[in-house]
Design an enzyme around this catalytic site. Structure first.
Site, PDB file in Angstrom:
ATOM      1  CB  SER A  54      -0.897  -0.060   1.213  1.00  0.00           C
ATOM      2  OG  SER A  54      -0.066   0.064   2.348  1.00  0.00           O
ATOM      3  CG  HIS A  55       1.761   3.272   2.412  1.00  0.00           C
ATOM      4  ND1 HIS A  55       0.949   2.436   2.859  1.00  0.00           N
ATOM      5  CD2 HIS A  55       1.305   4.656   2.503  1.00  0.00           C
ATOM      6  CE1 HIS A  55      -0.057   3.303   3.336  1.00  0.00           C
ATOM      7  NE2 HIS A  55       0.131   4.561   3.363  1.00  0.00           N
ATOM      8  CB  THR A 167      -6.401   5.962   7.476  1.00  0.00           C
ATOM      9  OG1 THR A 167      -5.657   6.757   6.692  1.00  0.00           O
ATOM     10  CG2 THR A 167      -7.495   5.626   6.550  1.00  0.00           C
ATOM     11  CB  ALA A 187      -4.243   2.561   9.158  1.00  0.00           C
ATOM     12  N   GLY A 194      -4.853   2.987   1.657  1.00  0.00           N
ATOM     13  CA  GLY A 194      -4.076   2.346   0.406  1.00  0.00           C
ATOM     14  C   GLY A 194      -4.607   1.170   0.086  1.00  0.00           C
ATOM     15  CG  ASP A 195      -3.703  -2.578   2.448  1.00  0.00           C
ATOM     16  OD1 ASP A 195      -3.229  -2.619   1.338  1.00  0.00           O
ATOM     17  OD2 ASP A 195      -3.290  -2.518   3.441  1.00  0.00           O
ATOM     18  CG  HIS A 236     -14.769   1.437  22.736  1.00  0.00           C
ATOM     19  ND1 HIS A 236     -14.826  -0.213  22.703  1.00  0.00           N
ATOM     20  CD2 HIS A 236     -13.600   1.465  24.060  1.00  0.00           C
ATOM     21  CE1 HIS A 236     -14.235  -0.586  23.766  1.00  0.00           C
ATOM     22  NE2 HIS A 236     -13.890  -0.090  24.747  1.00  0.00           N
ATOM     23  NE  ARG A 311       4.389 -11.419  11.784  1.00  0.00           N
ATOM     24  CZ  ARG A 311       4.294  -9.977  11.214  1.00  0.00           C
ATOM     25  NH1 ARG A 311       5.231  -9.358  11.742  1.00  0.00           N
ATOM     26  NH2 ARG A 311       3.518  -9.851  10.397  1.00  0.00           N
TER      27      ARG A 311
HETATM   28  P1  NDP Z   1      -0.566  -3.597   8.947  1.00  0.00           P
HETATM   29  O1  NDP Z   1      -1.941  -3.959   9.712  1.00  0.00           O
HETATM   30  O2  NDP Z   1      -0.281  -4.283   7.785  1.00  0.00           O
HETATM   31  O3  NDP Z   1       0.495  -3.808  10.135  1.00  0.00           O
HETATM   32  C1  NDP Z   1       0.724  -3.171  11.486  1.00  0.00           C
HETATM   33  C2  NDP Z   1       1.727  -3.534  12.281  1.00  0.00           C
HETATM   34  O4  NDP Z   1       1.471  -4.590  12.943  1.00  0.00           O
HETATM   35  C3  NDP Z   1       3.015  -3.914  11.352  1.00  0.00           C
HETATM   36  O5  NDP Z   1       3.992  -3.180  12.423  1.00  0.00           O
HETATM   37  C4  NDP Z   1       3.145  -5.222  11.246  1.00  0.00           C
HETATM   38  O6  NDP Z   1       4.757  -5.658  11.216  1.00  0.00           O
HETATM   39  C5  NDP Z   1       2.641  -5.615  12.604  1.00  0.00           C
HETATM   40  N1  NDP Z   1       1.921  -6.992  12.327  1.00  0.00           N
HETATM   41  C6  NDP Z   1       1.303  -7.491  11.489  1.00  0.00           C
HETATM   42  N2  NDP Z   1       0.744  -8.620  11.820  1.00  0.00           N
HETATM   43  C7  NDP Z   1       1.373  -9.151  13.015  1.00  0.00           C
HETATM   44  C8  NDP Z   1       1.600 -10.388  13.582  1.00  0.00           C
HETATM   45  N3  NDP Z   1       0.900 -11.249  13.270  1.00  0.00           N
HETATM   46  N4  NDP Z   1       2.325 -10.223  14.773  1.00  0.00           N
HETATM   47  C9  NDP Z   1       2.921  -9.033  15.168  1.00  0.00           C
HETATM   48  N5  NDP Z   1       2.850  -8.095  14.529  1.00  0.00           N
HETATM   49  C10 NDP Z   1       2.217  -8.035  13.334  1.00  0.00           C
HETATM   50  O7  NDP Z   1      -0.500  -2.035   8.872  1.00  0.00           O
HETATM   51  P2  NDP Z   1      -1.529  -1.212   8.320  1.00  0.00           P
HETATM   52  O8  NDP Z   1      -2.150  -1.693   7.041  1.00  0.00           O
HETATM   53  O9  NDP Z   1      -2.521  -0.611   9.331  1.00  0.00           O
HETATM   54  O10 NDP Z   1      -0.645   0.262   7.899  1.00  0.00           O
HETATM   55  C11 NDP Z   1       0.237  -0.008   6.721  1.00  0.00           C
HETATM   56  C12 NDP Z   1       0.944   1.202   6.328  1.00  0.00           C
HETATM   57  O11 NDP Z   1       0.405   2.404   6.177  1.00  0.00           O
HETATM   58  C13 NDP Z   1       1.799   1.872   7.632  1.00  0.00           C
HETATM   59  O12 NDP Z   1       3.277   1.777   7.602  1.00  0.00           O
HETATM   60  C14 NDP Z   1       1.353   3.134   8.114  1.00  0.00           C
HETATM   61  O13 NDP Z   1       2.043   4.151   8.246  1.00  0.00           O
HETATM   62  C15 NDP Z   1       0.543   3.437   6.624  1.00  0.00           C
HETATM   63  N6  NDP Z   1      -0.402   4.731   6.705  1.00  0.00           N
HETATM   64  C16 NDP Z   1       0.064   5.942   6.317  1.00  0.00           C
HETATM   65  C17 NDP Z   1      -1.028   6.950   6.469  1.00  0.00           C
HETATM   66  C18 NDP Z   1      -0.646   8.322   6.070  1.00  0.00           C
HETATM   67  O14 NDP Z   1      -1.558   9.157   6.671  1.00  0.00           O
HETATM   68  N7  NDP Z   1       0.777   8.649   5.885  1.00  0.00           N
HETATM   69  C19 NDP Z   1      -2.260   6.385   6.858  1.00  0.00           C
HETATM   70  C20 NDP Z   1      -2.467   5.067   7.077  1.00  0.00           C
HETATM   71  C21 NDP Z   1      -1.519   4.234   7.245  1.00  0.00           C
HETATM   72  P3  NDP Z   1       4.923  -6.378   9.603  1.00  0.00           P
HETATM   73  O15 NDP Z   1       4.981  -5.147   8.753  1.00  0.00           O
HETATM   74  O16 NDP Z   1       6.153  -7.178   9.892  1.00  0.00           O
HETATM   75  O17 NDP Z   1       3.866  -7.245   9.057  1.00  0.00           O
HETATM   76  O1  PYC Z   2      -3.148   4.377   3.547  1.00  0.00           O
HETATM   77  O2  PYC Z   2      -4.732   5.325   4.964  1.00  0.00           O
HETATM   78  C1  PYC Z   2      -3.655   5.482   3.838  1.00  0.00           C
HETATM   79  C2  PYC Z   2      -2.860   6.573   3.728  1.00  0.00           C
HETATM   80  C3  PYC Z   2      -3.264   7.758   3.846  1.00  0.00           C
HETATM   81  C4  PYC Z   2      -2.410   8.820   3.395  1.00  0.00           C
HETATM   82  C5  PYC Z   2      -1.417   8.025   2.930  1.00  0.00           C
HETATM   83  N1  PYC Z   2      -1.677   6.776   3.316  1.00  0.00           N
END
Ligand code: NDP
Ligand code: PYC
Length: 344
Positions: A54-55, A167, A187, A194-195, A236, A311
């Site tokens: 997604s990023h 998000t 998020a 992004g997803d 919540h 993990r």
């Molecule tokens: P994920 O749900 O994919 O992952 C969240 C975190 O949990 C990661 O550090 C991941 O590590 C960890 N994780 C996942 N599964 C496990 C597990 N089974 N056991 C232990 N740890 C686990 O993240 P999101 O989809 O919510 O977010 C993805 C990205 O989107 C982030 O990097 C975030 O910064 C970005 N984002 C940016 C935004 C912006 O405004 N700029 C807005 C929203 C999101 P691992 O990666 O190793 O799986």
């Molecule tokens: O994936 O939610 C998201 C996001 C917002 C801005 C950048 N990434």
């Protein structure tokens, strides 16, 4: 040259220097300054290297769209305000955020070393990236780190059905011996925007619990949810964390909330425009001169997690990084073709 061994495969392996050059070319072609293109390409390629679909390089498409909206300043040099105690402030001047972060980082590290705690406030940036590259840039200096940023108002509060929050990711890092810090970054919505966009492009449903349609009914259709509202993770609890991000990384730092960012966007579909708050903590100072003990306690905790087969967050990412360093980053073939077209 891309190293594509299987013409029938739906992914290609691209060596990282080649992907970096391609990303830079796309961004320069859109009119970004050399400094912005370099900083953004580093962040975007790091995402693909770590298999963050997604990023990763998908962001070249969304950044191009943001640029074509005419809202982003493609050349503005970030302005670092004169030093003021533990607070470091960078005005991104309506340009993308990675360069502003890079410009503020040395002063943030200095503030954390001097005061035990440093705060980097980035204002007026277009934000498109994951937060962990910034977190890792801080932990690399032996500091703990926390980062928060809003986005566009896409997410309804728990118990409601109208978007209020972004998000709103929260990322944390703790330095460890060896190359890989303890990092989580997520998020506060059940799924990142992004997803959701990747599901929309692929025509696939979201998992249940990610959003509601415009009538407030639970939905798994990414198009219907984009017209309705996304939901916070954990009911919540995620909703309260999302509210905290709005207060701390918008109101507190004198910048726009996700609702204000979306108003400013006015349907253009550009990246969100707002601020970001990053905090850096020096274990040397905060542990009362006992950083080795702090480190040992943290390692005991991590061992108790991994010792039972669970993990640590970021382990998947680090494994992907090792693979990408050896074999090149894996990029979906169709996406790669789109990026090549953007690069001309
Ligand atoms: P994920 O749900 O994919 O992952 C969240 C975190 O949990 C990661 O550090 C991941 O590590 C960890 N994780 C996942 N599964 C496990 C597990 N089974 N056991 C232990 N740890 C686990 O993240 P999101 O989809 O919510 O977010 C993805 C990205 O989107 C982030 O990097 C975030 O910064 C970005 N984002 C940016 C935004 C912006 O405004 N700029 C807005 C929203 C999101 P691992 O990666 O190793 O799986
Ligand atoms: O994936 O939610 C998201 C996001 C917002 C801005 C950048 N990434």
């Amino acid at each position: 040259m891309s190293h594509d061994t299987d013409a029938a495969a739906d992914t290609v392996q691209i060596p990282l220097p080649e992907l970096q050059a391609l990303a830079r070319r796309v961004l320069l072609r859109q009119g970004l300054s050399q400094a912005h293109a370099e900083a953004m390409a580093r962040t975007i390629v790091a995402g693909q290297r770590d298999a963050c679909q997604s990023h990763g390089v998908y962001r070249l498409i969304t950044c191009t769209h943001s640029i074509r909206s005419g809202k982003v300043d493609l050349q503005a040099e970030p302005v670092l305000a004169p030093a003021s105690g533990a607070v470091v402030r960078v005005d991104a001047r309506h340009a993308f955020s990675p360069l502003a972060f890079e410009r503020g980082l040395p002063a943030l590290l200095q503030a954390a070393r001097t005061h035990g705690l440093g705060a980097l406030v980035i204002n007026r940036c277009f934000h498109f990236s994951a937060l962990w590259p910034e977190i890792e840039a801080i932990t690399a200096h032996g500091l703990a780190a926390l980062a928060l940023t809003p986005s566009h108002a896409w997410v309804a509060p728990a118990g409601g059905s109208q978007p209020v929050f972004g998000t709103n990711p929260i990322a944390f890092g703790w330095p460890r011996p060896g190359p890989y810090p303890f990092v989580f970054d997520f998020a506060t919505s059940a799924i990142a925007r992004g997803d959701l966009e990747l599901h929309r492009r692929a025509g696939t449903p979201l998992p249940p619990g990610c959003g509601v349609d415009a009538q407030g009914r639970p939905s798994t259709d990414p198009v219907a949810i984009a017209q309705g509202a996304m939901l916070a993770f954990g009911g919540h609890k995620g909703s309260a964390l999302a509210a905290m991000v709005e207060v701390m990384a918008a109101a507190l730092i004198g910048d726009w909330t996700s609702a204000e960012s979306l108003d400013f966007d006015a349907g253009a579909g550009a990246a969100p425009c707002h601020g970001e708050l990053l905090l850096a903590f020096d274990p040397e100072r905060l542990s009362g001169q006992a950083p080795a003990q702090a480190q040992a306690r943290a390692e005991t905790l991590f061992a108790a997690i991994t010792g039972q087969g669970a993990r640590l967050p970021s382990e998947r990412r680090y494994a992907a990084r090792e693979r990408s360093l050896r074999e090149g980053a894996t990029v979906p073939r169709a996406l790669y073709a789109e990026i090549l077209a953007l690069a001309g």
